[in-house]
Design a protein around this motif. Structure first.
Motif, PDB file in Angstrom:
ATOM      1  N   CYS A 197      13.119 -30.430   7.376  1.00  0.00           N
ATOM      2  CA  CYS A 197      13.877 -31.041   6.286  1.00  0.00           C
ATOM      3  C   CYS A 197      14.294 -30.013   5.235  1.00  0.00           C
ATOM      4  N   GLU A 198      13.593 -28.887   5.144  1.00  0.00           N
ATOM      5  CA  GLU A 198      13.984 -27.857   4.186  1.00  0.00           C
ATOM      6  C   GLU A 198      15.340 -27.264   4.550  1.00  0.00           C
ATOM      7  N   GLU A 199      15.510 -26.922   5.812  1.00  0.00           N
ATOM      8  CA  GLU A 199      16.788 -26.374   6.269  1.00  0.00           C
ATOM      9  C   GLU A 199      17.896 -27.410   6.149  1.00  0.00           C
ATOM     10  N   LEU A 200      17.609 -28.649   6.519  1.00  0.00           N
ATOM     11  CA  LEU A 200      18.618 -29.707   6.448  1.00  0.00           C
ATOM     12  C   LEU A 200      19.028 -29.980   5.004  1.00  0.00           C
ATOM     13  N   THR A 201      18.062 -29.919   4.088  1.00  0.00           N
ATOM     14  CA  THR A 201      18.361 -30.136   2.669  1.00  0.00           C
ATOM     15  C   THR A 201      19.219 -29.004   2.121  1.00  0.00           C
ATOM     16  N   LEU A 202      18.940 -27.776   2.538  1.00  0.00           N
ATOM     17  CA  LEU A 202      19.764 -26.644   2.108  1.00  0.00           C
ATOM     18  C   LEU A 202      21.205 -26.806   2.579  1.00  0.00           C
ATOM     19  N   ARG A 203      21.389 -27.306   3.783  1.00  0.00           N
ATOM     20  CA  ARG A 203      22.746 -27.516   4.291  1.00  0.00           C
ATOM     21  C   ARG A 203      23.472 -28.575   3.470  1.00  0.00           C
ATOM     22  N   LEU A 243      11.150 -42.081  -3.392  1.00  0.00           N
ATOM     23  CA  LEU A 243      12.188 -41.647  -2.462  1.00  0.00           C
ATOM     24  C   LEU A 243      12.553 -42.767  -1.487  1.00  0.00           C
ATOM     25  N   ARG A 244      11.554 -43.493  -1.020  1.00  0.00           N
ATOM     26  CA  ARG A 244      11.821 -44.556  -0.040  1.00  0.00           C
ATOM     27  C   ARG A 244      12.726 -45.642  -0.616  1.00  0.00           C
ATOM     28  N   THR A 245      12.680 -45.844  -1.925  1.00  0.00           N
ATOM     29  CA  THR A 245      13.549 -46.863  -2.527  1.00  0.00           C
ATOM     30  C   THR A 245      15.021 -46.470  -2.431  1.00  0.00           C
ATOM     31  N   ARG A 246      15.298 -45.212  -2.122  1.00  0.00           N
ATOM     32  CA  ARG A 246      16.674 -44.727  -2.042  1.00  0.00           C
ATOM     33  C   ARG A 246      17.217 -44.716  -0.613  1.00  0.00           C
ATOM     34  N   ARG A 247      16.410 -45.125   0.329  1.00  0.00           N
ATOM     35  CA  ARG A 247      16.809 -45.038   1.736  1.00  0.00           C
ATOM     36  C   ARG A 247      18.089 -45.829   2.016  1.00  0.00           C
ATOM     37  N   GLU A 248      18.176 -47.037   1.503  1.00  0.00           N
ATOM     38  CA  GLU A 248      19.354 -47.870   1.764  1.00  0.00           C
ATOM     39  C   GLU A 248      20.614 -47.233   1.177  1.00  0.00           C
ATOM     40  N   ALA A 249      20.506 -46.688  -0.040  1.00  0.00           N
ATOM     41  CA  ALA A 249      21.667 -46.064  -0.681  1.00  0.00           C
ATOM     42  C   ALA A 249      22.111 -44.813   0.070  1.00  0.00           C
ATOM     43  N   VAL A 250      21.144 -44.050   0.580  1.00  0.00           N
ATOM     44  CA  VAL A 250      21.482 -42.852   1.353  1.00  0.00           C
ATOM     45  C   VAL A 250      22.229 -43.246   2.626  1.00  0.00           C
ATOM     46  N   LEU A 270      24.494 -39.624  -4.734  1.00  0.00           N
ATOM     47  CA  LEU A 270      24.159 -38.653  -3.689  1.00  0.00           C
ATOM     48  C   LEU A 270      23.552 -37.397  -4.301  1.00  0.00           C
ATOM     49  N   SER A 271      24.185 -36.884  -5.355  1.00  0.00           N
ATOM     50  CA  SER A 271      23.695 -35.683  -6.019  1.00  0.00           C
ATOM     51  C   SER A 271      22.303 -35.904  -6.597  1.00  0.00           C
ATOM     52  N   ASP A 272      22.083 -37.063  -7.209  1.00  0.00           N
ATOM     53  CA  ASP A 272      20.782 -37.358  -7.812  1.00  0.00           C
ATOM     54  C   ASP A 272      19.691 -37.445  -6.749  1.00  0.00           C
ATOM     55  N   THR A 273      19.998 -38.089  -5.629  1.00  0.00           N
ATOM     56  CA  THR A 273      19.001 -38.203  -4.556  1.00  0.00           C
ATOM     57  C   THR A 273      18.684 -36.840  -3.961  1.00  0.00           C
ATOM     58  N   LEU A 274      19.705 -36.023  -3.779  1.00  0.00           N
ATOM     59  CA  LEU A 274      19.474 -34.679  -3.251  1.00  0.00           C
ATOM     60  C   LEU A 274      18.560 -33.886  -4.179  1.00  0.00           C
ATOM     61  N   GLU A 275      18.773 -33.999  -5.477  1.00  0.00           N
ATOM     62  CA  GLU A 275      17.915 -33.296  -6.435  1.00  0.00           C
ATOM     63  C   GLU A 275      16.467 -33.768  -6.329  1.00  0.00           C
ATOM     64  N   ARG A 276      16.261 -35.050  -6.070  1.00  0.00           N
ATOM     65  CA  ARG A 276      14.896 -35.574  -5.962  1.00  0.00           C
ATOM     66  C   ARG A 276      14.213 -35.103  -4.677  1.00  0.00           C
ATOM     67  N   VAL A 277      14.983 -34.992  -3.602  1.00  0.00           N
ATOM     68  CA  VAL A 277      14.410 -34.433  -2.372  1.00  0.00           C
ATOM     69  C   VAL A 277      14.035 -32.969  -2.605  1.00  0.00           C
ATOM     70  N   GLU A 278      14.908 -32.230  -3.278  1.00  0.00           N
ATOM     71  CA  GLU A 278      14.619 -30.823  -3.580  1.00  0.00           C
ATOM     72  C   GLU A 278      13.374 -30.694  -4.455  1.00  0.00           C
ATOM     73  N   ALA A 279      13.218 -31.603  -5.424  1.00  0.00           N
ATOM     74  CA  ALA A 279      12.036 -31.566  -6.290  1.00  0.00           C
ATOM     75  C   ALA A 279      10.765 -31.820  -5.485  1.00  0.00           C
ATOM     76  N   ALA A 280      10.844 -32.742  -4.530  1.00  0.00           N
ATOM     77  CA  ALA A 280       9.679 -33.018  -3.684  1.00  0.00           C
ATOM     78  C   ALA A 280       9.319 -31.800  -2.842  1.00  0.00           C
ATOM     79  N   LEU A 281      10.326 -31.107  -2.342  1.00  0.00           N
ATOM     80  CA  LEU A 281      10.064 -29.907  -1.545  1.00  0.00           C
ATOM     81  C   LEU A 281       9.456 -28.803  -2.401  1.00  0.00           C
ATOM     82  N   ARG A 282       9.924 -28.672  -3.639  1.00  0.00           N
ATOM     83  CA  ARG A 282       9.336 -27.664  -4.533  1.00  0.00           C
ATOM     84  C   ARG A 282       7.876 -27.994  -4.831  1.00  0.00           C
ATOM     85  N   ALA A 283       7.585 -29.277  -5.039  1.00  0.00           N
ATOM     86  CA  ALA A 283       6.205 -29.681  -5.312  1.00  0.00           C
ATOM     87  C   ALA A 283       5.311 -29.383  -4.117  1.00  0.00           C
ATOM     88  N   ARG A 284       5.825 -29.619  -2.930  1.00  0.00           N
ATOM     89  CA  ARG A 284       5.045 -29.332  -1.719  1.00  0.00           C
ATOM     90  C   ARG A 284       4.790 -27.839  -1.579  1.00  0.00           C
TER      91      ARG A 284
END
Length: 293
Positions: A197-203, A243-250, A270-284
């Motif tokens: 998911c890190e590579e996919l998120t970067l794309r 994050l799961r609450t955003r699944r339908e919108a994605v 879309l931009s807001d959700t992407l930022e939240r995925v990136e934040a989760a990856l940074r936390a991990r």
């Protein structure tokens, strides 16, 4: 000097330490379905090493007591020329004085880079070469703003031009400068694994930053599902639940992208959700959260 009566055009020039992809030449750029050109893009290769026919290339020995010399590399100069002419030389000088100010220069460069990125992206698809990199401002050796007659700027020349200083490093990036290096060492040393998911998120981020919202929406759908699966147990449960609450919108954004461009509201979500995925990856990566939190 510019000849009397000659039209003057703005130009934004970048030099990169590699071949961008598109062959040297002049390219007329139009918006989809538009008749009038919006820009002219001029690509030139500087200092290209001599090309020899493959049949004549042979391995050659290197003396043990002689240090190997770095190979000569080609530099690409890309000049982006907005198609609308300036009124006169006084207007050209006023534009140049204004454009290089801190509060305006980012907008000028972002617009020019968007044109260049569009050309590189089109080249990547036309040649089916996934390895062609996206041009970014911080990777440029030199960035210049200037103006000149049509013949001048199309040939890489100018009436007046300034070279911009390199962008100031972000303060937060300086504070955390060692963190990517620490993670790189951990990955190469086998102590930490990279996630799909890190590579996919970067794309998805690359597409969104380049203005390709449709592609970003489709890419994020896959990145999002991979993140939900791979981050389970490695970030706070509350973060994953949000994050799961955003699944339908994605999914809805990706479905909309299949039929056309996204509207402004969907693109913002879309931009807001992407930022939240990136934040989760940074936390991990930082290990700042526990799965049970």
């Amino acid at each position: 000097m510019t000849s009397a009566g000659a039209q003057l055009f703005r130009c934004i020039q970048f030099e990169f330490p590699w071949q961008l992809g598109p062959e040297p030449g002049r390219y007329v750029v139009r918006e989809p379905h538009a008749e009038e050109a919006s820009h002219v893009l001029v690509i030139a290769t500087l200092g290209a090493p001599e090309r020899r026919r493959l049949a004549k290339r042979r391995a050659r020995a290197v003396a043990a007591d002689v240090g190997s010399q770095p190979a000569a590399v080609a530099t690409t100069r890309a000049t982006v020329i907005p198609a609308d002419a300036l009124v006169d030389e006084a207007a050209a000088r006023a534009w140049l004085a204004t454009a290089q100010r801190d509060e305006h220069v980012d907008d000028e460069l972002d617009r020019a880079l968007a044109v260049l990125a569009r050309a590189v992206h089109a080249h990547r698809l036309a040649t089916a070469d996934p390895g062609v990199p996206e041009p970014r401002r911080e990777q440029a050796l030199v960035v210049r703003l200037g103006y000149g007659s049509g013949d001048q700027v199309a040939d890489g020349r100018h009436t007046e031009m300034v070279e911009l200083p390199p962008p100031s490093p972000n303060r937060q990036r300086r504070v955390h400068a060692l963190r990517p290096q620490e993670r790189l060492a951990a990955v190469l040393g086998g102590r930490q694994q990279l996630l799909a998911c890190e590579e996919l998120t970067l794309r998805a981020r690359a597409d969104l930053d380049a203005g390709r919202a449709r592609q970003a929406a489709l890419q994020l759908r896959v990145a999002f599902e991979a993140a939900l699966a791979e981050l389970d147990g490695s970030v706070a449960a509350a973060r994953l639940a949000e994050l799961r609450t955003r699944r339908e919108a994605v999914g809805a954004a990706a479905n909309a992208a299949l039929t056309g461009e996204l509207d402004a509201v969907t693109a913002a979500e879309l931009s807001d959700t992407l930022e939240r995925v990136e934040a989760a990856l940074r936390a991990r990566s930082a290990g700042t959260e526990r799965a049970g939190d």
